[in-house]
Design an enzyme around this catalytic site. Structure first.
Site, PDB file in Angstrom:
ATOM      1  N   GLY A  50      45.921  28.608  41.484  1.00 25.11           N
ATOM      2  CA  GLY A  50      46.292  29.101  40.158  1.00 25.11           C
ATOM      3  C   GLY A  50      45.236  28.606  39.184  1.00 25.11           C
ATOM      4  O   GLY A  50      44.827  27.426  39.249  1.00 25.11           O
ATOM      5  N   ALA A  51      44.772  29.512  38.307  1.00 25.57           N
ATOM      6  CA  ALA A  51      43.609  29.195  37.474  1.00 25.57           C
ATOM      7  C   ALA A  51      43.756  27.886  36.674  1.00 25.57           C
ATOM      8  O   ALA A  51      42.897  26.995  36.776  1.00 25.57           O
ATOM      9  CB  ALA A  51      43.307  30.383  36.561  1.00 25.57           C
ATOM     10  N   ARG A  92      35.584  27.503  43.797  1.00 23.12           N
ATOM     11  CA  ARG A  92      36.077  28.896  43.737  1.00 23.12           C
ATOM     12  C   ARG A  92      35.421  29.562  42.520  1.00 23.12           C
ATOM     13  O   ARG A  92      35.424  28.975  41.431  1.00 23.12           O
ATOM     14  CB  ARG A  92      37.609  28.940  43.631  1.00 23.12           C
ATOM     15  CG  ARG A  92      38.332  28.355  44.853  1.00 23.12           C
ATOM     16  CD  ARG A  92      39.832  28.609  44.785  1.00 23.12           C
ATOM     17  NE  ARG A  92      40.176  29.987  45.102  1.00 23.12           N
ATOM     18  CZ  ARG A  92      41.399  30.514  44.904  1.00 23.12           C
ATOM     19  NH1 ARG A  92      42.367  29.768  44.379  1.00 23.12           N
ATOM     20  NH2 ARG A  92      41.645  31.766  45.209  1.00 23.12           N
ATOM     21  N   GLN A 198      51.619  34.481  47.869  1.00 24.73           N
ATOM     22  CA  GLN A 198      51.953  33.596  46.743  1.00 24.73           C
ATOM     23  C   GLN A 198      53.227  34.063  46.032  1.00 24.73           C
ATOM     24  O   GLN A 198      53.927  33.267  45.420  1.00 24.73           O
ATOM     25  CB  GLN A 198      50.797  33.545  45.733  1.00 24.73           C
ATOM     26  CG  GLN A 198      49.573  32.781  46.212  1.00 24.73           C
ATOM     27  CD  GLN A 198      48.554  33.670  46.864  1.00 24.73           C
ATOM     28  OE1 GLN A 198      48.883  34.703  47.444  1.00 24.73           O
ATOM     29  NE2 GLN A 198      47.283  33.291  46.787  1.00 24.73           N
ATOM     30  N   ASP A 239      42.911  35.151  35.947  1.00 26.11           N
ATOM     31  CA  ASP A 239      41.954  34.113  36.362  1.00 26.11           C
ATOM     32  C   ASP A 239      40.762  34.053  35.426  1.00 26.11           C
ATOM     33  O   ASP A 239      40.122  33.012  35.289  1.00 26.11           O
ATOM     34  CB  ASP A 239      41.499  34.356  37.793  1.00 26.11           C
ATOM     35  CG  ASP A 239      42.603  33.944  38.745  1.00 26.11           C
ATOM     36  OD1 ASP A 239      43.532  34.730  38.945  1.00 26.11           O
ATOM     37  OD2 ASP A 239      42.559  32.798  39.219  1.00 26.11           O
ATOM     38  N   ASN A 249      42.434  39.129  38.179  1.00 24.13           N
ATOM     39  CA  ASN A 249      43.644  38.459  38.650  1.00 24.13           C
ATOM     40  C   ASN A 249      43.807  38.791  40.136  1.00 24.13           C
ATOM     41  O   ASN A 249      43.006  39.537  40.719  1.00 24.13           O
ATOM     42  CB  ASN A 249      44.864  38.902  37.841  1.00 24.13           C
ATOM     43  CG  ASN A 249      46.078  38.025  38.124  1.00 24.13           C
ATOM     44  OD1 ASN A 249      45.977  36.778  38.098  1.00 24.13           O
ATOM     45  ND2 ASN A 249      47.216  38.619  38.427  1.00 24.13           N
ATOM     46  N   LYS A 250      44.830  38.215  40.732  1.00 21.66           N
ATOM     47  CA  LYS A 250      45.049  38.364  42.182  1.00 21.66           C
ATOM     48  C   LYS A 250      44.936  39.808  42.642  1.00 21.66           C
ATOM     49  O   LYS A 250      45.442  40.711  41.980  1.00 21.66           O
ATOM     50  CB  LYS A 250      46.441  37.789  42.508  1.00 21.66           C
ATOM     51  CG  LYS A 250      46.875  37.861  43.948  1.00 21.66           C
ATOM     52  CD  LYS A 250      45.868  37.275  44.920  1.00 21.66           C
ATOM     53  CE  LYS A 250      45.549  35.816  44.630  1.00 21.66           C
ATOM     54  NZ  LYS A 250      44.383  35.342  45.422  1.00 21.66           N
TER      55      LYS A 250
HETATM   56  O1  MRU Z   1      44.245  32.654  44.750  1.00 18.34           O
HETATM   57  P1  MRU Z   1      45.227  32.064  43.769  1.00 18.34           P
HETATM   58  O2  MRU Z   1      46.576  31.849  44.345  1.00 18.34           O
HETATM   59  O3  MRU Z   1      44.679  30.836  43.082  1.00 18.34           O
HETATM   60  O4  MRU Z   1      45.354  33.188  42.657  1.00 18.34           O
HETATM   61  C1  MRU Z   1      46.114  32.925  41.507  1.00 18.34           C
HETATM   62  C2  MRU Z   1      46.275  34.071  40.594  1.00 18.34           C
HETATM   63  O5  MRU Z   1      45.687  35.117  40.771  1.00 18.34           O
HETATM   64  C3  MRU Z   1      47.123  33.839  39.382  1.00 18.34           C
HETATM   65  O6  MRU Z   1      47.740  35.031  38.998  1.00 18.34           O
HETATM   66  C4  MRU Z   1      46.247  33.341  38.241  1.00 18.34           C
HETATM   67  O7  MRU Z   1      45.477  32.260  38.648  1.00 18.34           O
HETATM   68  C5  MRU Z   1      47.037  32.968  37.056  1.00 18.34           C
HETATM   69  S1  MRU Z   1      47.854  31.424  37.276  1.00 18.34           S
HETATM   70  C6  MRU Z   1      48.636  31.017  35.842  1.00 18.34           C
END
Ligand code: MRU
Length: 351
Positions: A50-51, A92, A198, A239, A249-250
């Site tokens: 998560g960012a 990342r 997730q 992100d 985003n994801k």
């Molecule tokens: O690969 P991840 O699980 O780190 O991806 C996370 C996301 O895409 C979240 O939607 C994003 O980081 C926002 S978290 C508040």
């Protein structure tokens, strides 16, 4: 209402104490990060994810890694800060919060006068401040976002942008937690979020912990759920948000935004100002992380495709600004046309 703490200092302050998110929802296991290798491994393997959470873990991880060093001069110590920040900040590439936090730590070290022991304590305080600021930003996102929710709301979300992804009550999930606190009725539809789940593993877990109703669906089911009229609005996290409002985003977020537009359903992005990157002009300039194909090839020790098949596995996608109804930030709700400026303040707040 129970809201989990994804990242914190260990009791003695000599480690970063995280929830190991790879084990959820089967086991709630905490993991202590003590070295730079631990920190990089935890971020890369999504033990912490998560960012905002990776930015916080990176900053706190820097402090615990530095506390093990024996550099005796200021010059050597600053050199060590810089190389550790470079290393952690590059684990990342997509979420801006990670390099943002590491640059902030590096800058703090450079401008702090004195010897290593003094600088280390200032860095510890700065990492704590990053955590506490994030907690406060999540709360404000929740308060601003609440005004977008109907009295009884059915909300679709993707991935996990909740407490597990931040230092507080999350970003996309923050308005939902605030609504729950105020006794409103909310129902959440959580996309499973292939390939690492997730949504089903983490979002569904933390919402059930907090006593919030949640229904899990496979990603490919979202459009027909919308067509059936079950979704009032979509809220997702981010992100990185480019100056023009394009959002990384994801993976799967873009498809959701397209489906929401087709069905005339508001599509909101919730993010703290630390996720806004005005130095990046558009989504085309955002580096997208591609992850190991084994994340799709295997499941539960079983092979999911023929050996000769190649795999396409980007972890994120770009949703163009034109598909985003509004961006909910800690500073307020920003509507198009988006024009985020270098101060970090989202252009358009309050007008
Ligand atoms: O690969 P991840 O699980 O780190 O991806 C996370 C996301 O895409 C979240 O939607 C994003 O980081 C926002 S978290 C508040």
């Amino acid at each position: 209402m129970t809201v989990v703490e994804a990242v914190r200092w260990s009791g003695g302050g000599d480690a970063v104490d995280i929830i190991d998110q790879r084990q959820l929802p089967n086991e709630l296991v905490r993991r202590e990060l003590r070295t730079v290798d631990d920190v990089c491994d935890a971020i890369l393997t999504l033990s912490v994810r998560g960012a905002p959470a990776i930015g916080i873990a990176g900053a706190m991880g820097l402090v615990v890694a530095l506390s093990r060093l024996t550099e005796d001069t200021r010059e050597h110590f600053i050199g060590a800060v810089e190389s550790l920040c470079d290393r952690i900040g590059a684990v990342r590439p997509t979420a801006v919060n990670l390099p943002w936090a590491m640059e902030r730590m590096c800058r703090t070290a450079r401008i702090t006068p004195g010897q290593p022991d003094v600088i280390l304590e200032v860095l510890r305080a700065e990492a704590t401040k990053i955590l506490e600021e994030d907690r406060a930003m999540c709360r404000r996102i929740g308060e601003h976002g609440l005004e977008l929710l109907p009295e009884t709301a059915s909300i679709l979300t993707h991935c996990n942008a909740g407490a597990l992804a931040t230092g507080g009550i999350g970003t996309a999930l923050a308005p939902i937690y605030v609504a729950k606190e105020q006794g409103r009725r909310v129902h959440v539809f959580a996309d499973e979020t292939r390939p690492l789940l997730q949504g089903s593993r983490l979002t569904a877990w933390e919402l059930t912990q907090a006593g919030i109703d949640v229904t899990v669906l496979a990603d490919g089911m979202a459009a027909s759920l919308m067509r059936g009229g079950a979704v009032d609005l979509v809220i997702v996290g981010a992100d990185r948000i480019a100056a023009n409002g394009d959002v990384a985003n994801k993976i799967g977020t873009y498809a959701l935004a397209l489906a929401a537009r087709h069905h005339n359903i508001p599509f909101y992005v919730a993010a703290p100002t630390s996720t806004v990157d005005p130095a990046t002009a558009t989504g085309c300039d955002i580096a997208i992380e591609h992850r190991d194909g084994d994340e799709l090839r295997e499941w539960n020790g079983m092979s999911m495709m023929p050996e000769k098949a190649s795999v396409y596995n980007p972890a994120f996608d770009i949703t163009p600004a034109e598909l985003i109804t509004a961006i909910i930030t800690d500073e307020g709700i920003v509507r198009p046309p988006y024009a985020f400026v270098a101060s970090g303040n989202p252009g358009g707040v309050g007008g």
